[in-house]
Design an enzyme around this catalytic site. Structure first.
Site, short mmCIF file in Angstrom:
data_model
loop_
_atom_site.label_atom_id
_atom_site.label_comp_id
_atom_site.label_asym_id
_atom_site.label_seq_id
_atom_site.Cartn_x
_atom_site.Cartn_y
_atom_site.Cartn_z
CD GLU A 97 5.54 3.23 7.53
OE1 GLU A 97 4.90 2.58 6.70
OE2 GLU A 97 5.50 4.47 7.58
CD GLN A 148 -1.60 -6.94 3.57
OE1 GLN A 148 -0.91 -7.09 4.56
NE2 GLN A 148 -1.79 -7.89 2.71
CE1 TYR A 152 -4.67 -9.64 4.77
CE2 TYR A 152 -5.53 -7.68 5.84
CZ TYR A 152 -5.53 -8.56 4.78
OH TYR A 152 -6.38 -8.37 3.74
CE1 TYR A 155 5.71 1.44 2.56
CE2 TYR A 155 5.38 -0.02 4.43
CZ TYR A 155 5.20 1.20 3.81
OH TYR A 155 4.52 2.19 4.46
CB CYS A 199 -3.75 10.09 -6.30
SG CYS A 199 -3.74 9.38 -7.96
CB CYS A 201 -7.44 15.58 -11.13
SG CYS A 201 -7.44 13.78 -11.34
CB CYS A 214 -3.74 16.61 -7.83
SG CYS A 214 -2.22 15.62 -7.89
CB CYS A 266 -1.02 13.90 -13.68
SG CYS A 266 -1.83 12.30 -13.58
#
Ligand code: SF4
Length: 378
Positions: free
Chosen positions: A54, A59, A99, A137, A209, A216, A219, A225
């Site tokens: 995770e 990023q 990062y 998160y 998405c 779509c 989806c 939606c």
């Protein structure tokens, strides 16, 4: 007593109607069962493995993480092994993922967990949330996937998906929409398969998405939606006003002493904290690149050198800065390393350079030097 400015907490039913919640859960989980990617961190419930994945995935694209994930776990197979490792080794194993702050936070948190929680990841949001470097998160992702804790996650993929699905028109980078997204994500959570459900939201955002061309037609939640119904898929999520990019020019110097090069370690805090580089610094207004290189070298390291040819010019972006680095080769003339801006300096041969944790732009400079030596141009 109720704070005068705060809205009373809404129930899940007030955030998302019960029938809609039930339908979305059912469709998302069924789609996830059919379409999920087989990823190494999905084959385990081990909280440490999930935590590492995770943190890497923040990023960074899945395809990139796949190249580093198993190598990192081979180097640090347990939380205790990570905590016992030297920070330089952790940064070296992280090299290429960028990062680097994530690696330092991961390492710090591992040490904290060994010192205060017997080297385990506690199945308790209050305890894990108090560990330095573990944000909302990561907390939700790890505890929901490892222990089925009923905690939501909101990251880039879910943010885009939920903005479109619920037709949120303001920028998700603004506080009220950010808060709304967490409320919606929490209201949607089922009673069972919480970890799978969170992953289903992220997976649908990543695979269907998508930012530029959402699929779509395939989806599973298209019928509910709002963006699709109103034809707003291309406009949502709303983009925040971006800061104008700032151009920064820097000079760097690769100083040779015999067969060795001077490298310096960046300070504990700030960009690329703890990584190694060739001495460098900003070019002042009106200053030539060569002048800046000589000044930066003597001011920042105390070393004097005769400047040689330009080695390379690199361009890269960090947040809203567009950085151009002009790097010169140089030959040592005198002076001992002393610095108020770097943690330490070292003279290393090509092999030693390959072992150091460095940023991606600095790795390119090292490669340019190696190529130059092979061609015997220096
Ligand atoms: Fe995204 Fe389209 Fe699905 Fe709406 S219907 S959630 S815009 S992929």
């Amino acid at each position: 007593m109720q704070c005068a400015h705060r809205r009373p907490a809404e129930t899940a039913g007030q955030v998302v109607a019960r029938e809609l919640r039930a339908r979305l859960r059912r469709r998302l989980l069924a789609w996830f069962d059919r379409c999920r990617r087989d990823l190494p961190w999905r084959r385990t419930r081990d909280p440490y493995t999930i935590w590492v994945s995770e943190v890497m995935l923040q990023q960074t694209q899945v395809a990139t993480v796949l190249r580093y994930f198993e190598r990192f776990l081979e180097a640090f197979p347990t939380l205790r092994a990570l905590a016992a490792a030297d920070e330089q080794e952790v940064l070296r194993q992280w090299q290429g993922l960028g990062y680097y702050r994530r690696a330092r936070d991961l390492h710090r948190a591992a040490r904290h967990l060994v010192a205060h929680h017997e080297g385990r990841i506690p199945d308790d949001p209050g305890l894990l949330g108090a560990v330095p470097g573990i944000g909302r998160y990561t907390l939700g992702a790890v505890l929901s996937q490892a222990f089925e804790r009923r905690l939501p996650v909101v990251e880039a993929n879910t943010r885009r998906l939920l903005c479109r699905l619920f037709g949120l028109r303001d920028s998700p980078e603004r506080g009220p929409v950010r808060r709304r997204l967490w409320e919606i994500a929490a209201a949607l959570l089922p009673r069972g398969r919480v970890g799978d459900f969170n992953q289903a939201l992220m997976e649908l955002g990543a695979l269907v998405c998508t930012p530029a061309a959402p699929g779509c037609r395939g989806c599973p939640v298209a019928g509910d939606c709002v963006a699709r119904r109103l034809g707003l898929q291309g406009q949502l999520p709303a983009r925040a006003v971006r800061k104008e990019p700032v151009a920064v020019r820097e000079a760097a110097v690769a100083v040779y002493r015999g067969g060795q090069l001077l490298v310096v370690q960046r300070p504990e805090e700030g960009r690329w904290a703890g990584l190694w580089e060739f001495p460098r610094g900003p070019v002042a207004a009106g200053e030539a690149d060569e002048e800046a290189a000589a000044r930066v070298l003597s001011q920042r390291t105390g070393v004097r050198a005769r400047l040689g040819p330009e080695l390379a010019t690199l361009r890269h972006s960090v947040t809203h800065h567009r950085i151009t680095v002009v790097c010169f080769e140089a030959t040592y003339r005198g002076g001992r390393f002393r610095s108020g801006s770097y943690r330490q300096g070292a003279w290393l041969g090509q092999e030693g350079l390959g072992e150091l944790p460095v940023s991606a732009p600095q790795r390119r400079l090292i490669q340019a030097l190696a190529g130059r030596r092979q061609k015997r141009l220096f």
